[in-house]
Structures are given as structure tokens and as C-alpha cells.
Design a protein around this motif. Structure first.
Motif, PDB file in Angstrom:
ATOM      1  N   ASP A 124      34.231  -9.775 -20.291  1.00 45.28           N
ATOM      2  CA  ASP A 124      34.017  -9.121 -18.997  1.00 45.28           C
ATOM      3  C   ASP A 124      35.107  -8.096 -18.709  1.00 45.28           C
ATOM      4  O   ASP A 124      34.824  -6.992 -18.224  1.00 45.28           O
ATOM      5  N   VAL A 125      36.366  -8.432 -19.024  1.00 46.35           N
ATOM      6  CA  VAL A 125      37.475  -7.506 -18.811  1.00 46.35           C
ATOM      7  C   VAL A 125      37.321  -6.279 -19.707  1.00 46.35           C
ATOM      8  O   VAL A 125      37.498  -5.138 -19.259  1.00 46.35           O
ATOM      9  N   MET A 126      36.955  -6.498 -20.971  1.00 48.69           N
ATOM     10  CA  MET A 126      36.783  -5.366 -21.894  1.00 48.69           C
ATOM     11  C   MET A 126      35.686  -4.425 -21.412  1.00 48.69           C
ATOM     12  O   MET A 126      35.850  -3.204 -21.427  1.00 48.69           O
ATOM     13  N   VAL A 127      34.568  -5.002 -20.988  1.00 53.84           N
ATOM     14  CA  VAL A 127      33.456  -4.172 -20.513  1.00 53.84           C
ATOM     15  C   VAL A 127      33.879  -3.408 -19.266  1.00 53.84           C
ATOM     16  O   VAL A 127      33.659  -2.200 -19.165  1.00 53.84           O
ATOM     17  N   SER A 128      34.484  -4.084 -18.309  1.00 54.17           N
ATOM     18  CA  SER A 128      34.908  -3.430 -17.067  1.00 54.17           C
ATOM     19  C   SER A 128      35.902  -2.305 -17.334  1.00 54.17           C
ATOM     20  O   SER A 128      35.785  -1.210 -16.770  1.00 54.17           O
ATOM     21  N   ASN A 129      36.878  -2.555 -18.191  1.00 57.95           N
ATOM     22  CA  ASN A 129      37.885  -1.529 -18.508  1.00 57.95           C
ATOM     23  C   ASN A 129      37.247  -0.333 -19.214  1.00 57.95           C
ATOM     24  O   ASN A 129      37.558   0.822 -18.902  1.00 57.95           O
ATOM     25  N   ALA A 130      36.342  -0.591 -20.157  1.00 61.80           N
ATOM     26  CA  ALA A 130      35.702   0.500 -20.889  1.00 61.80           C
ATOM     27  C   ALA A 130      34.816   1.339 -19.959  1.00 61.80           C
ATOM     28  O   ALA A 130      34.803   2.571 -20.046  1.00 61.80           O
ATOM     29  N   ILE A 131      34.101   0.679 -19.074  1.00 58.81           N
ATOM     30  CA  ILE A 131      33.253   1.414 -18.126  1.00 58.81           C
ATOM     31  C   ILE A 131      34.117   2.251 -17.184  1.00 58.81           C
ATOM     32  O   ILE A 131      33.803   3.416 -16.911  1.00 58.81           O
ATOM     33  N   ALA A 132      35.208   1.674 -16.693  1.00 59.46           N
ATOM     34  CA  ALA A 132      36.111   2.415 -15.807  1.00 59.46           C
ATOM     35  C   ALA A 132      36.702   3.621 -16.534  1.00 59.46           C
ATOM     36  O   ALA A 132      36.790   4.724 -15.977  1.00 59.46           O
ATOM     37  N   GLU A 133      37.081   3.441 -17.796  1.00 59.07           N
ATOM     38  CA  GLU A 133      37.646   4.535 -18.588  1.00 59.07           C
ATOM     39  C   GLU A 133      36.606   5.643 -18.790  1.00 59.07           C
ATOM     40  O   GLU A 133      36.916   6.833 -18.650  1.00 59.07           O
ATOM     41  N   ASN A 134      35.369   5.250 -19.107  1.00 54.94           N
ATOM     42  CA  ASN A 134      34.296   6.245 -19.266  1.00 54.94           C
ATOM     43  C   ASN A 134      34.034   6.993 -17.969  1.00 54.94           C
ATOM     44  O   ASN A 134      33.826   8.210 -17.973  1.00 54.94           O
ATOM     45  N   THR A 135      34.041   6.292 -16.861  1.00 55.10           N
ATOM     46  CA  THR A 135      33.814   6.919 -15.560  1.00 55.10           C
ATOM     47  C   THR A 135      34.907   7.932 -15.264  1.00 55.10           C
ATOM     48  O   THR A 135      34.621   9.053 -14.811  1.00 55.10           O
ATOM     49  N   MET A 136      36.157   7.567 -15.544  1.00 58.75           N
ATOM     50  CA  MET A 136      37.270   8.496 -15.328  1.00 58.75           C
ATOM     51  C   MET A 136      37.129   9.728 -16.224  1.00 58.75           C
ATOM     52  O   MET A 136      37.333  10.860 -15.779  1.00 58.75           O
ATOM     53  N   LYS A 137      36.738   9.522 -17.478  1.00 68.09           N
ATOM     54  CA  LYS A 137      36.582  10.634 -18.415  1.00 68.09           C
ATOM     55  C   LYS A 137      35.480  11.587 -17.935  1.00 68.09           C
ATOM     56  O   LYS A 137      35.672  12.805 -17.917  1.00 68.09           O
ATOM     57  N   ILE A 138      34.360  11.041 -17.519  1.00 63.75           N
ATOM     58  CA  ILE A 138      33.256  11.872 -17.025  1.00 63.75           C
ATOM     59  C   ILE A 138      33.671  12.625 -15.766  1.00 63.75           C
ATOM     60  O   ILE A 138      33.394  13.816 -15.612  1.00 63.75           O
ATOM     61  N   ASN A 139      34.343  11.939 -14.853  1.00 66.05           N
ATOM     62  CA  ASN A 139      34.796  12.594 -13.622  1.00 66.05           C
ATOM     63  C   ASN A 139      35.802  13.707 -13.919  1.00 66.05           C
ATOM     64  O   ASN A 139      35.760  14.767 -13.279  1.00 66.05           O
ATOM     65  N   GLN A 140      36.681  13.494 -14.895  1.00 64.03           N
ATOM     66  CA  GLN A 140      37.628  14.543 -15.269  1.00 64.03           C
ATOM     67  C   GLN A 140      36.906  15.738 -15.871  1.00 64.03           C
ATOM     68  O   GLN A 140      37.242  16.887 -15.586  1.00 64.03           O
ATOM     69  N   GLU A 141      35.898  15.469 -16.715  1.00 64.50           N
ATOM     70  CA  GLU A 141      35.130  16.566 -17.310  1.00 64.50           C
ATOM     71  C   GLU A 141      34.377  17.346 -16.233  1.00 64.50           C
ATOM     72  O   GLU A 141      34.296  18.566 -16.286  1.00 64.50           O
ATOM     73  N   GLU A 142      33.851  16.615 -15.277  1.00 64.02           N
ATOM     74  CA  GLU A 142      33.011  17.247 -14.240  1.00 64.02           C
ATOM     75  C   GLU A 142      33.862  17.930 -13.162  1.00 64.02           C
ATOM     76  O   GLU A 142      33.526  19.019 -12.715  1.00 64.02           O
ATOM     77  N   PHE A 143      34.935  17.267 -12.730  1.00 62.90           N
ATOM     78  CA  PHE A 143      35.692  17.744 -11.564  1.00 62.90           C
ATOM     79  C   PHE A 143      37.115  18.160 -11.872  1.00 62.90           C
ATOM     80  O   PHE A 143      37.809  18.630 -10.980  1.00 62.90           O
ATOM     81  N   GLY A 144      37.555  17.964 -13.080  1.00 57.97           N
ATOM     82  CA  GLY A 144      38.923  18.302 -13.437  1.00 57.97           C
ATOM     83  C   GLY A 144      39.870  17.159 -13.136  1.00 57.97           C
ATOM     84  O   GLY A 144      39.493  16.109 -12.622  1.00 57.97           O
ATOM     85  N   LEU A 145      41.116  17.376 -13.490  1.00 55.83           N
ATOM     86  CA  LEU A 145      42.140  16.354 -13.260  1.00 55.83           C
ATOM     87  C   LEU A 145      42.419  16.227 -11.772  1.00 55.83           C
ATOM     88  O   LEU A 145      42.377  17.212 -11.033  1.00 55.83           O
ATOM     89  N   PRO A 146      42.726  15.010 -11.316  1.00 52.13           N
ATOM     90  CA  PRO A 146      43.063  14.857  -9.900  1.00 52.13           C
ATOM     91  C   PRO A 146      44.393  15.566  -9.605  1.00 52.13           C
ATOM     92  O   PRO A 146      45.218  15.728 -10.487  1.00 52.13           O
ATOM     93  N   PRO A 147      44.546  16.029  -8.364  1.00 48.64           N
ATOM     94  CA  PRO A 147      45.798  16.716  -8.021  1.00 48.64           C
ATOM     95  C   PRO A 147      46.985  15.777  -8.147  1.00 48.64           C
ATOM     96  O   PRO A 147      46.882  14.571  -7.940  1.00 48.64           O
ATOM     97  N   ALA A 148      48.126  16.342  -8.547  1.00 46.12           N
ATOM     98  CA  ALA A 148      49.346  15.554  -8.691  1.00 46.12           C
ATOM     99  C   ALA A 148      49.834  15.130  -7.315  1.00 46.12           C
ATOM    100  O   ALA A 148      49.782  15.881  -6.355  1.00 46.12           O
ATOM    101  N   THR A 149      50.317  13.897  -7.243  1.00 45.82           N
ATOM    102  CA  THR A 149      50.819  13.390  -5.951  1.00 45.82           C
ATOM    103  C   THR A 149      52.306  13.376  -5.888  1.00 45.82           C
ATOM    104  O   THR A 149      53.018  13.419  -6.802  1.00 45.82           O
TER     105      THR A 149
END
Length: 163
Positions: free
Chosen positions: A138-163
Motif C-alpha cells: 500500500d505504501v509503495m502504491v501510494s508513493n508511486a501514485i503521488a510521485e506520478n501526480t507530481m511529475k504530471i503536474n510539473q509537466e503541465e504547470f511547471g515547477l512550484p514557486p520557491a518559498t
């Protein structure tokens, strides 16, 4: 109300055959082709049609068969679905391109969703037989899905602004 007692909204989709007849005329006129020119192009593409056949189809005096519809679509460089769609909408080429893209994306999403559901069902069945590894899986699946979501969001919207 229509003959069958159902309410009809103005400008609703016509029958596909009626749409095709109207669309053939629109496409022919848009190109400045005569019925003879269109007939010649159909014949060159391997679809037998004489000029009077084109005129008769355009004017609802003759039905169009499937092979002929395919020929018209090929000669005009449009999909068969586009040819039989509502003429006003089909004449707006960009709208039809976008509609085709949306429909294709929806089909891909549905197929992907079915694959996802099958895979998660198979994993759940396997983990039901092997409960000792459920937490780690369950942890592996959750982490992989979260990583994929972040990758797609970065491709679509770019890197988040630096804080």
C-alpha cells in the motif's frame, strides 16, 4: 412536437444521412467545385459517382450508401463521423477537430480507467492472500501514485514557486 410525440429543440442533430447530404454541398461549395469536379475526384479515388448522383444526394433525391459516404469523407479529407455530424458544427473545422480530440481523449481515459481497475482488483486479490505484505505494498502504491501526480503536474504547470 415531432410526429412521435417527443419535443424537439430547434437546431437539434439531424439524421446522419441528411447531415451528410447538407455537408457534401457545403464542402463542395467551400472548395468552389462543381458537381462534375466532385464526381471526377470521387472517381479518381475509386468511388464511382456521376455528377447527377452528387446533385441528387445533395438535394435529398437519392440516398447515400456507406461506401459513397466513405468516398466523400476521403475526398474532402474529413472523418466519416464529421461528415455525418450536424452541418453547422461540422462547417466549423476547429470545433470538429477539438470534438474529435475530446472524444479520443475520453476513449483513452476510459480504457486506462478499465486497466487501472483491473490492476487494482488483481493487486487487492493478491494482497488478500498475502496479508503480511499489504502495508508495504500500500505504501509503495501510494508513493508511486503521488510521485506520478507530481511529475504530471510539473509537466503541465511547471515547477512550484520557491518559498
Amino acid at each position: 412536437m415531432s410526429d412521435d410525440g417527443h419535443d424537439e429543440a430547434p437546431n437539434v442533430l439531424l439524421k446522419g444521412e441528411d447531415n451528410a447530404a447538407k455537408r457534401i454541398k457545403v464542402e463542395r461549395d467551400k472548395r468552389g467545385w462543381s458537381t462534375t469536379t466532385l464526381s471526377d475526384r470521387l472517381n479518381e479515388a475509386g468511388f464511382e459517382m456521376n455528377p447527377s448522383g452528387v446533385w441528387r444526394i445533395e438535394n435529398g433525391k437519392r440516398r447515400i450508401n456507406l461506401d459513397e459516404a466513405i468516398g466523400f469523407a476521403e475526398v474532402f479529407g474529413v472523418s466519416l463521423a464529421n461528415l455525418v455530424g450536424p452541418p453547422a458544427l461540422a462547417a466549423a473545422d476547429r470545433a470538429m477537430e477539438l470534438i474529435d480530440t475530446v472524444v479520443a481523449a475520453n476513449l483513452a481515459a476510459q480504457r486506462t480507467q478499465h486497466t487501472y481497475v483491473r490492476a487494482t482488483d488483481e493487486l487487492a486479490a493478491y494482497l488478500a492472500e498475502h496479508p503480511d505484505i499489504r502495508d508495504e505494498a500500500d505504501v509503495m502504491v501510494s508513493n508511486a501514485i503521488a510521485e506520478n501526480t507530481m511529475k504530471i503536474n510539473q509537466e503541465e504547470f511547471g515547477l512550484p514557486p520557491a518559498t
